[in-house]
Scaffold this active site. Structure first.
Site, PDB file in Angstrom:
ATOM      1  N   GLU A 128      -2.760  -2.382  28.390  1.00  0.00           N
ATOM      2  CA  GLU A 128      -3.173  -1.047  27.946  1.00  0.00           C
ATOM      3  C   GLU A 128      -2.049  -0.064  28.243  1.00  0.00           C
ATOM      4  O   GLU A 128      -1.109  -0.397  28.973  1.00  0.00           O
ATOM      5  CB  GLU A 128      -4.452  -0.621  28.684  1.00  0.00           C
ATOM      6  CG  GLU A 128      -5.593  -1.575  28.411  1.00  0.00           C
ATOM      7  CD  GLU A 128      -6.910  -1.142  29.039  1.00  0.00           C
ATOM      8  OE1 GLU A 128      -6.940  -0.105  29.737  1.00  0.00           O
ATOM      9  OE2 GLU A 128      -7.904  -1.852  28.825  1.00  0.00           O
ATOM     10  N   GLU A 370       4.390 -11.471  28.638  1.00  0.00           N
ATOM     11  CA  GLU A 370       3.657 -12.462  29.441  1.00  0.00           C
ATOM     12  C   GLU A 370       4.144 -12.476  30.893  1.00  0.00           C
ATOM     13  O   GLU A 370       4.234 -13.522  31.531  1.00  0.00           O
ATOM     14  CB  GLU A 370       3.702 -13.842  28.776  1.00  0.00           C
ATOM     15  CG  GLU A 370       3.154 -13.736  27.359  1.00  0.00           C
ATOM     16  CD  GLU A 370       2.526 -14.987  26.794  1.00  0.00           C
ATOM     17  OE1 GLU A 370       2.085 -15.850  27.554  1.00  0.00           O
ATOM     18  OE2 GLU A 370       2.473 -15.070  25.555  1.00  0.00           O
TER      19      GLU A 370
END
Ligand code: FAD
Length: 389
Positions: A128, A370
């Protein structure tokens, strides 16, 4: 295990992916990059070749193969085009795998056959605006009322989330509070087209121009209660496990990038002359190519060692440690490799007429997606038993 030579079957499989990548992807990669085009037909061709279903069970149309095969495919696609490499990596690692690992039989039957065939794609919405590395600090909420989850919040940088063929995004959200006051996090499947789920315009990125990345917003986006993926409150553990696999897959993508740098610059160093000899005759150039060969070899060993641990069902902590080491080394090496390779190309390294400039732009994000390099160092140092925070 002391050797990480791949099996004959893996090498045969590599040849078939390489042929496909060289014929169907390489000739178009520069154009897609220039026009920021996400090539649906090619994505679907990867699906038709079976690349999305490599590790999925036959029941859903997969090949029931091993994780090593998936890494081989990502490496080979990434060797000609990092955008299509990340599209494949995210389609499987972030799209298919969470459903495969945590889905109910009904969820699997509904979503997996199309995802595995490459007719559709799925995204994984964790990051986010205010929480990336600190993913547990996410703010998106999902509230259960009258048999439905209502989602409110936003997600950022979500791969494969807004293409014409995106069928769903798996969204990590707060679904309550734990007894210790920490947020309860769960993951929920939100199909594309759900009212209140808006895919914002694609980002203008430094690289990976031909991959699909969007911000997403959720305003009372409502899905049935059975769209919960896995156990309520286990979302955090689920995405940590998902990211471990993803880190090895990103290491494979980085390996493809290093190999491309090595191949392109070795050829160039043999052809380009300066002071009447090929530039590769100068130790100043040749030794940098030797460095690239070392990076490729070491990245290959670390990546396929981690993949072998996954395939042999090694204990989770061992795999987590190996995955972080492979990701850290291979991605930082990829960034160095593109810097070395563009230098070997001299002024042409700065021009888009050679693929090396595209690899240079594409490599940077490997150190971020990631889990950043710093987060890999955190995981590795914790694995050493250090009380690092
Ligand atoms: C092209 C692209 C595609 C992506 N696709 C997806 C996707 O499909 N799904 C998804 O959920 N996310 C996706 N991401 C998000 C990605 O995983 C995050 O960007 C990444 O985890 C870093 O988070 P952040 O950007 O908020 O940076 P931050 O967490 O704000 O980090 C900023 C800097 O601070 C450092 N830092 C932060 N915490 C620490 C610490 N504890 N110790 C030391 N250093 C620290 C970081 O390493 C970094 O250098 C994507 C990102 C990009 C760029």
């Amino acid at each position: 295990m002391t050797s990480f030579e791949l099996s004959r079957e893996h090498e045969e499989f590599r040849r078939s992916v390489r042929e496909f990548a060289r014929a169907e992807i390489a000739p178009h990669a520069a154009q897609w990059d220039r026009t920021h085009h996400f090539p649906i037909d090619t994505v679907q061709a990867m699906g038709a070749l079976g690349l999305f279903g490599l590790t999925a069970p036959a029941e859903f149309g997969g090949a029931a193969g091993d994780f090593t095969s998936l890494c081989v495919a990502i490496e080979e696609v990434g060797r000609v085009d990092q955008s299509m490499g990340i599209t494949l990596e995210a389609a499987v690692g972030l799209g298919i795998n969470p459903l495969l690992e945590y889905g109910t039989q009904e969820q699997k039957e509904r979503w997996l056959p199309d995802l595995i065939e490459g007719r559709t794609l799925a995204g994984f919405g964790l990051t986010e605006a205010g929480s990336g590395s600190d993913a547990g600090g996410l703010r998106t909420r999902a509230d259960l009322h009258d048999g439905s989850w209502a989602l409110n919040g936003d997600k950022q940088f979500i791969t494969n989330s807004g293409s014409e063929i995106t069928a769903l995004v798996t969204v990590a959200a707060r679904t309550g509070e734990r007894p210790d006051g920490r947020p309860e996090i769960s993951t929920i499947v939100v199909p594309s087209g759900t009212p209140g789920f808006v895919v914002e315009p694609a980002y203008d990125k430094l690289g990976w121009h031909a991959s699909d990345t969007h911000p997403l917003t959720f305003t009372d986006a409502t899905v049935p209660a059975d769209h919960l993926l896995g156990e309520r409150g286990r979302g955090f553990a689920q995405f940590l496990a998902t990211l471990d696999d993803g880190r090895v897959a990103i290491a494979a993508l980085a390996l493809g990038c290093i190999e491309a740098c090595l191949e392109l610059s070795t050829t160039y160093a043999g052809e380009r002359t300066s002071f009447d000899v090929p530039i590769g005759a100068k130790q100043g150039v040749a030794f940098r190519l030797a460095d690239l060969a070392v990076m490729a070899e070491a990245s290959r060993t670390l990546t396929y060692k981690a993949a072998a641990l996954k395939d042999s069902g090694a204990p989770a902590e061992r795999f987590t440690h190996a995955a972080a080491i492979a990701k850290l080394y291979a991605t930082e090496s990829a960034v160095s490799a593109t810097r070395i390779a563009t230098q070997v190309f001299g002024g042409y390294g700065f021009m888009e007429e050679y693929p090396i400039a595209r690899f240079y732009r594409d490599a940077k994000v490997l150190e971020v997606g990631e889990g950043t390099s710093e987060i890999q160092r955190l995981v590795i140092s914790r694995g050493l038993g250090l009380p690092v925070e």
